[in-house]
Design a protein around this motif. Sequence first.
Motif, PDB file in Angstrom:
ATOM      1  N   TYR A  54      32.847  68.080  34.082  1.00 29.41           N
ATOM      2  CA  TYR A  54      33.630  66.961  33.539  1.00 29.41           C
ATOM      3  C   TYR A  54      32.860  65.700  34.126  1.00 29.41           C
ATOM      4  O   TYR A  54      32.810  65.472  35.318  1.00 29.41           O
ATOM      5  CB  TYR A  54      34.989  66.996  33.832  1.00 29.41           C
ATOM      6  N   GLY A  55      32.486  64.732  32.915  1.00 32.13           N
ATOM      7  CA  GLY A  55      31.770  63.559  33.364  1.00 32.13           C
ATOM      8  C   GLY A  55      32.789  62.670  34.035  1.00 32.13           C
ATOM      9  O   GLY A  55      32.257  61.706  34.685  1.00 32.13           O
ATOM     10  N   LYS A  56      34.234  62.677  33.579  1.00 34.32           N
ATOM     11  CA  LYS A  56      35.153  61.507  34.105  1.00 34.32           C
ATOM     12  C   LYS A  56      34.686  60.250  33.842  1.00 34.32           C
ATOM     13  O   LYS A  56      34.573  59.363  34.793  1.00 34.32           O
ATOM     14  CB  LYS A  56      35.383  61.711  35.734  1.00 34.32           C
ATOM     15  N   GLY A  57      34.185  60.093  32.489  1.00 36.65           N
ATOM     16  CA  GLY A  57      33.690  58.340  32.419  1.00 36.65           C
ATOM     17  C   GLY A  57      32.486  58.555  31.384  1.00 36.65           C
ATOM     18  O   GLY A  57      31.689  57.751  31.838  1.00 36.65           O
ATOM     19  N   GLU A  58      32.244  59.774  30.984  1.00 36.85           N
ATOM     20  CA  GLU A  58      30.996  59.733  30.100  1.00 36.85           C
ATOM     21  C   GLU A  58      31.041  59.808  28.637  1.00 36.85           C
ATOM     22  O   GLU A  58      31.741  60.030  28.146  1.00 36.85           O
ATOM     23  CB  GLU A  58      30.122  60.988  30.663  1.00 36.85           C
ATOM     24  N   VAL A  59      29.915  59.209  28.084  1.00 37.20           N
ATOM     25  CA  VAL A  59      30.132  59.049  26.543  1.00 37.20           C
ATOM     26  C   VAL A  59      30.239  60.440  26.039  1.00 37.20           C
ATOM     27  O   VAL A  59      29.431  61.255  26.266  1.00 37.20           O
ATOM     28  CB  VAL A  59      29.023  58.421  26.076  1.00 37.20           C
ATOM     29  N   GLY A  60      31.072  60.596  24.947  1.00 34.61           N
ATOM     30  CA  GLY A  60      31.206  61.887  24.274  1.00 34.61           C
ATOM     31  C   GLY A  60      32.377  62.765  24.862  1.00 34.61           C
ATOM     32  O   GLY A  60      32.639  63.887  24.134  1.00 34.61           O
ATOM     33  N   GLU A  61      32.687  62.437  25.955  1.00 32.13           N
ATOM     34  CA  GLU A  61      33.890  63.266  26.735  1.00 32.13           C
ATOM     35  C   GLU A  61      35.157  63.059  25.859  1.00 32.13           C
ATOM     36  O   GLU A  61      35.394  61.979  25.455  1.00 32.13           O
ATOM     37  CB  GLU A  61      33.900  62.608  28.218  1.00 32.13           C
ATOM     38  N   PHE A  62      35.751  64.054  26.043  1.00 28.59           N
ATOM     39  CA  PHE A  62      37.157  64.024  25.257  1.00 28.59           C
ATOM     40  C   PHE A  62      38.265  63.929  26.268  1.00 28.59           C
ATOM     41  O   PHE A  62      38.039  64.382  27.518  1.00 28.59           O
ATOM     42  CB  PHE A  62      37.843  65.438  24.597  1.00 28.59           C
ATOM     43  N   ILE A  63      39.253  62.831  25.902  1.00 24.46           N
ATOM     44  CA  ILE A  63      40.218  62.374  26.888  1.00 24.46           C
ATOM     45  C   ILE A  63      41.590  62.585  26.582  1.00 24.46           C
ATOM     46  O   ILE A  63      41.713  62.603  25.026  1.00 24.46           O
ATOM     47  CB  ILE A  63      39.957  60.894  27.357  1.00 24.46           C
ATOM     48  N   LEU A  64      42.647  62.738  27.300  1.00 18.94           N
ATOM     49  CA  LEU A  64      44.074  62.686  26.824  1.00 18.94           C
ATOM     50  C   LEU A  64      44.708  61.551  27.330  1.00 18.94           C
ATOM     51  O   LEU A  64      44.608  61.261  28.737  1.00 18.94           O
ATOM     52  CB  LEU A  64      44.720  63.980  27.344  1.00 18.94           C
ATOM     53  N   VAL A  65      45.584  60.990  26.695  1.00 21.66           N
ATOM     54  CA  VAL A  65      46.291  59.623  27.170  1.00 21.66           C
ATOM     55  C   VAL A  65      47.741  60.107  27.118  1.00 21.66           C
ATOM     56  O   VAL A  65      48.411  60.831  26.067  1.00 21.66           O
ATOM     57  CB  VAL A  65      46.233  58.392  26.297  1.00 21.66           C
ATOM     58  N   GLU A  66      48.236  60.050  28.412  1.00 19.81           N
ATOM     59  CA  GLU A  66      49.714  60.265  28.489  1.00 19.81           C
ATOM     60  C   GLU A  66      50.635  59.297  27.634  1.00 19.81           C
ATOM     61  O   GLU A  66      50.886  58.311  28.666  1.00 19.81           O
ATOM     62  CB  GLU A  66      49.963  60.632  30.078  1.00 19.81           C
ATOM     63  N   GLY A  67      50.942  59.564  26.693  1.00 19.36           N
ATOM     64  CA  GLY A  67      51.572  58.550  26.015  1.00 19.36           C
ATOM     65  C   GLY A  67      53.196  58.837  26.205  1.00 19.36           C
ATOM     66  O   GLY A  67      53.598  59.644  26.978  1.00 19.36           O
ATOM     67  N   GLN A  68      54.196  58.066  25.584  1.00 19.13           N
ATOM     68  CA  GLN A  68      55.554  58.016  25.633  1.00 19.13           C
ATOM     69  C   GLN A  68      56.118  59.356  25.130  1.00 19.13           C
ATOM     70  O   GLN A  68      57.083  59.883  25.602  1.00 19.13           O
ATOM     71  CB  GLN A  68      56.066  56.820  24.976  1.00 19.13           C
ATOM     72  N   ARG A  69      55.667  59.595  23.701  1.00 15.01           N
ATOM     73  CA  ARG A  69      56.430  60.719  23.044  1.00 15.01           C
ATOM     74  C   ARG A  69      55.482  61.709  22.764  1.00 15.01           C
ATOM     75  O   ARG A  69      55.982  63.004  22.861  1.00 15.01           O
ATOM     76  CB  ARG A  69      56.926  60.143  21.489  1.00 15.01           C
ATOM     77  N   SER A  70      54.224  61.689  22.809  1.00 22.64           N
ATOM     78  CA  SER A  70      53.114  62.695  22.916  1.00 22.64           C
ATOM     79  C   SER A  70      51.913  62.569  23.481  1.00 22.64           C
ATOM     80  O   SER A  70      52.000  61.399  24.118  1.00 22.64           O
ATOM     81  CB  SER A  70      52.835  63.083  21.459  1.00 22.64           C
ATOM     82  N   ILE A  71      51.105  63.276  23.518  1.00 20.26           N
ATOM     83  CA  ILE A  71      49.675  63.152  24.282  1.00 20.26           C
ATOM     84  C   ILE A  71      48.807  62.908  23.280  1.00 20.26           C
ATOM     85  O   ILE A  71      48.655  63.499  22.317  1.00 20.26           O
ATOM     86  CB  ILE A  71      49.320  64.389  25.188  1.00 20.26           C
ATOM     87  N   LEU A  72      48.210  61.700  23.617  1.00 14.06           N
ATOM     88  CA  LEU A  72      47.194  61.497  22.518  1.00 14.06           C
ATOM     89  C   LEU A  72      45.547  61.876  22.830  1.00 14.06           C
ATOM     90  O   LEU A  72      45.060  61.858  24.120  1.00 14.06           O
ATOM     91  CB  LEU A  72      46.927  59.843  22.438  1.00 14.06           C
TER      92      LEU A  72
END
Length: 580
Positions: A54-72
Amino acid sequence: MSDLDERLRRLAQKGILRPELRVGVVSFVKSYVAHINLRDAGNPSGTHFEGGRYGKGEVGEFILVEGQRSILLGRIMEVRLPDGERQIIGQDYAGSNELDAIGHIQLLGSISMVDFHFTAGVDTYPRLGDRVYAAPHQLIALIPYLMIRTGDGDTPVQLELGAVGDANESKVSITPEKLFGRHCAILGATGGGKSWTTARIIEECIKHKGKIILLDATGEYGEFSGDEVMHCYLGMPVYKPETSIACSLPPTSFQESDFMALFLPSGKVQGPKLREAIRSLRLAMLCPELAEGGLIFKANKSKIDINQRLSEEAIGERVDNPNQGFDVTLLARQIEQECVYPTEFGKNSQKWGNYDSSSYSYCLSLIIRINAVISSAAYECVFGRSTDKAITDAISEFLREDQRLLCICLSGIQHEFNAREIIANTIGRYLLYLARKGDFKANPAVVVVDEAHHFLGRQIGSEDMFSRLDAFELIAKEGRKFGLCICLATQRPRDITEGVLSQMGTLVVHRLTNDRDREIVERACGEIDLSASSFLPNLQPGEAAIIGIDFPFPLAIRINKPSYRPRSDGPNYQKHWKAE
Ligand SMILES: Nc1ncnc2c1ncn2[C@@H]1O[C@H](COP(=O)(O)OP(=O)(O)OP(=O)(O)O)[C@@H](O)[C@H]1O
């Protein structure tokens, strides 16, 4: 429980937002992009976690945002420093977790917090300060499944194509509906891995009892073997499997437009004379009493009997039917008979006139070409007096029997007189005919066309008289509703009409270096995937991005090696050129 459900269960147990994979927080939100303050982008390298990198901040990497009702779910498209801080990174920079890097992310879809169901699009936007994590590879690999999962325990047929990362649990499987449902194109520059991917897809289809008809233009797929596989060939291939059956293409499969493409009549005289000769030969076949030796003689002959038979509905219609067969070997001689004056000048309009030597001299080049084509090696499998099995019978037999792959090798057909293109197009038209008849309704099949740029979007002939080889385009346009889908493989997407590419619901894109090819792919994919095409030149052999209407984002995967390897290797210079 299916393997996919089991993988999902294990993933749910661990959770998908893993503290070890945290990358930062949201600092800016817009309709379809967000910015994140990256925590670890300044570190000299990424991390390894549960078998994946995991690059943890590299171009092309997929990320998850912990949103209010779902995860983006999103993808990092750009990483940069604010302009004022660019200077911090100098020649002696050794990494720092203090760096204030900003990541631009494209928002791709939402994952339900309850059952992980994935939907394309954003249901609620992230808020400033929402936490952002790298998406586990195991989750990305399951996205195609999470989109279709019904939760009722039914295990859908899935084709296992490859994996997202190195971890065992990141295998990617796709349903045939998603891959072929709206047709599929396998694209990529030469050496990108198209043939291996095609072989892998075919192998998976065979495993799941799919029906595949493969038009093998270069003889690469001879290694497929087993009871489910039927090989046949046209022409004289250099290499053919032992079990391969020699086939011929009956000239009755040709339509009038094929003969136009074959014989290329030019000028104002040759086209009409060729058409007239074809009509006469059809009449000779339907009413043999009007013919002598299969020919209709016209010079100074009466028209009465002929006109009378032509006025009969059953005969008149068949004489004008482009699918009606005739003896093509007599065509050159019949054209000679067509070179007459239309009436016995000044006397009897019910009789043809004498030979017209000027028409004949205009038709001479056509007659020479017809004789050359009919006796050419390229068309031996069509016009030769062969006892080989008709390819149309081989196809029908394959559809009746339990076999799964019919591999039709076209590599033995020479290129002269556009033979390969015209013969492949005729086979395509026969498949379309079977499809329209309903033969694939209960037995859906996929026709795989390798080196498709040779066969699609081709137009043969001159400006006044040309013929479009459009059988595969028609399959792309209407085959789906009859249960016949097409899978194209080509290294030159720019040579395939945009109309056809836009019919392709799924694109499996390998490394594409040519700008025009990439533009074509961008246009065929729609706007959401524009940004993704910038990754295409960087794919390695065997890596492909799966792009399409049924995929919310281009899923870059490493395709599994097929068990039957295509014979696509280049020359081994090291072995053969070594000095003694
Ligand atoms: N899935 C894969 N895994 C590992 N290596 C692969 C994979 N796919 C392709 N390769 C490597 O790339 C090489 C070229 O692949 P392939 O012959 O499929 O390319 P291609 O795009 O069909 O090329 P061409 O258009 O010239 O036929 C293979 O010989 C193999 O070494």
